[in-house]
Design a protein around this motif. Sequence first.
Motif, PDB file in Angstrom:
ATOM      1  N   GLY A   1       0.685  -1.251  -0.031  1.00  0.00           N
ATOM      2  CA  GLY A   1      -0.114  -0.044   0.115  1.00  0.00           C
ATOM      3  C   GLY A   1       0.802   1.415  -0.051  1.00  0.00           C
ATOM      4  O   GLY A   1       0.412   2.393   0.217  1.00  0.00           O
ATOM      5  N   ARG A   2       2.115   1.041  -0.456  1.00  0.00           N
ATOM      6  CA  ARG A   2       2.992   2.360  -0.314  1.00  0.00           C
ATOM      7  C   ARG A   2       2.856   2.928  -1.795  1.00  0.00           C
ATOM      8  O   ARG A   2       3.209   4.293  -1.442  1.00  0.00           O
ATOM      9  N   GLY A   3       2.272   2.515  -2.701  1.00  0.00           N
ATOM     10  CA  GLY A   3       2.126   3.028  -3.878  1.00  0.00           C
ATOM     11  C   GLY A   3       3.420   3.596  -4.703  1.00  0.00           C
ATOM     12  O   GLY A   3       4.476   3.658  -4.003  1.00  0.00           O
ATOM     13  N   PRO A   4       3.240   4.214  -5.919  1.00  0.00           N
ATOM     14  CA  PRO A   4       4.350   4.569  -6.549  1.00  0.00           C
ATOM     15  C   PRO A   4       4.921   5.942  -6.245  1.00  0.00           C
ATOM     16  O   PRO A   4       5.653   6.384  -7.098  1.00  0.00           O
ATOM     17  N   HIS A   5       4.461   6.576  -5.190  1.00  0.00           N
ATOM     18  CA  HIS A   5       4.502   8.267  -4.864  1.00  0.00           C
ATOM     19  C   HIS A   5       5.817   8.398  -4.497  1.00  0.00           C
ATOM     20  O   HIS A   5       6.288   9.573  -4.308  1.00  0.00           O
ATOM     21  N   PHE A   6       6.866   7.286  -3.919  1.00  0.00           N
ATOM     22  CA  PHE A   6       7.658   7.525  -3.097  1.00  0.00           C
ATOM     23  C   PHE A   6       9.193   7.139  -4.051  1.00  0.00           C
ATOM     24  O   PHE A   6       9.171   6.057  -4.558  1.00  0.00           O
ATOM     25  N   ALA A   7       9.918   8.371  -3.893  1.00  0.00           N
ATOM     26  CA  ALA A   7      11.345   7.803  -4.711  1.00  0.00           C
ATOM     27  C   ALA A   7      11.983   6.714  -3.598  1.00  0.00           C
ATOM     28  O   ALA A   7      12.550   5.834  -4.210  1.00  0.00           O
ATOM     29  N   LEU A   8      11.923   6.841  -2.334  1.00  0.00           N
ATOM     30  CA  LEU A   8      12.344   5.890  -1.505  1.00  0.00           C
ATOM     31  C   LEU A   8      10.981   5.446  -0.567  1.00  0.00           C
ATOM     32  O   LEU A   8      10.610   6.134   0.463  1.00  0.00           O
ATOM     33  N   PRO A   9      10.465   4.223  -0.664  1.00  0.00           N
ATOM     34  CA  PRO A   9       9.335   4.141  -0.061  1.00  0.00           C
ATOM     35  C   PRO A   9       9.517   3.606   1.503  1.00  0.00           C
ATOM     36  O   PRO A   9      10.351   3.270   1.677  1.00  0.00           O
TER      37      PRO A   9
ATOM     38  N   TYR B   1      10.214   7.016   7.426  1.00  0.00           N
ATOM     39  CA  TYR B   1      10.191   7.271   6.068  1.00  0.00           C
ATOM     40  C   TYR B   1      11.506   8.262   5.926  1.00  0.00           C
ATOM     41  O   TYR B   1      12.032   8.870   6.839  1.00  0.00           O
ATOM     42  N   ARG B   2      11.932   8.482   4.471  1.00  0.00           N
ATOM     43  CA  ARG B   2      12.725   9.411   4.266  1.00  0.00           C
ATOM     44  C   ARG B   2      12.147  10.280   3.173  1.00  0.00           C
ATOM     45  O   ARG B   2      12.221   9.493   1.991  1.00  0.00           O
ATOM     46  N   LEU B   3      11.939  11.498   3.153  1.00  0.00           N
ATOM     47  CA  LEU B   3      11.526  12.125   1.957  1.00  0.00           C
ATOM     48  C   LEU B   3      12.683  12.251   0.963  1.00  0.00           C
ATOM     49  O   LEU B   3      13.972  12.129   1.078  1.00  0.00           O
ATOM     50  N   ALA B   4      12.302  12.548  -0.597  1.00  0.00           N
ATOM     51  CA  ALA B   4      13.262  12.672  -1.455  1.00  0.00           C
ATOM     52  C   ALA B   4      14.186  13.561  -1.180  1.00  0.00           C
ATOM     53  O   ALA B   4      13.886  14.727  -0.657  1.00  0.00           O
ATOM     54  N   TYR B   5      15.609  13.451  -1.483  1.00  0.00           N
ATOM     55  CA  TYR B   5      16.787  14.117  -1.350  1.00  0.00           C
ATOM     56  C   TYR B   5      16.888  15.346  -2.071  1.00  0.00           C
ATOM     57  O   TYR B   5      17.046  16.477  -1.568  1.00  0.00           O
TER      58      TYR B   5
END
Length: 221
Positions: free
Chosen positions: A49-57, A80-84
């Motif tokens: 359920g993490r979806g394709p929306h994360f660069a780093l799921p 989590y870690r958001l996109a760099y």
Amino acid sequence: MLGADARGHTVLNDQCRALGMRGVLGPGLCTDILYTPSRFDLVRDWSDGRGPHFALPPTAITLRPKEGGPDALPFNVVSYRLAYASAQQRQLEAEWLTTWADKGWKAPDGGHRVLPAIIGGDNNSYPEPGTPGDVPVPDLSAIEDRPHRPHRSRRGPDGVCVPDTEPDHTLRTAGLEGIARYWVNRTAKQARRPEPSTPVRPTDPTAGSTASTSHPASCPP
């Protein structure tokens, strides 16, 4: 936890054994969550359920406290870690992170509940100032690593680049307050709240009895 997935997750497994815990390892950058199996049951792993929306799921699971029994309300835990390097990507990811604070659950009595959520990670951006004592956001021109400036900034309405605080703003708008900031604000509110009157019972030596009086506590300015 970089490298935790190496050699068939042996690094993660070694850590779990050393700590007496169990771990769930996320894909990509390998964020993970460790929990104590004697205190919590794993109800769901949100790998699908993490979806394709994360660069780093992120790693996301649902736990239930054993002490409360089988009818205890579960809660979500997310690492989590958001996109760099992209403010736009971070904003998208922050918006999707808020969905784990809005997961419904059907209670044993048939009622609908919204699960509590504990979400922690690296925003790769800056917190939005708003609490006394907050560290101010940096001056972008003072960042000597020039390629790093666009990684941590976004263009404002006037076309000038400003430090990126939007992920923090998005999470706070959804009610996801930082723990440290929450306790600072809570403590400040309690300090401003008038204390109730405190009964004082002085002894009257002339009457040989105890008189009861009410002494209002002083209120802080």
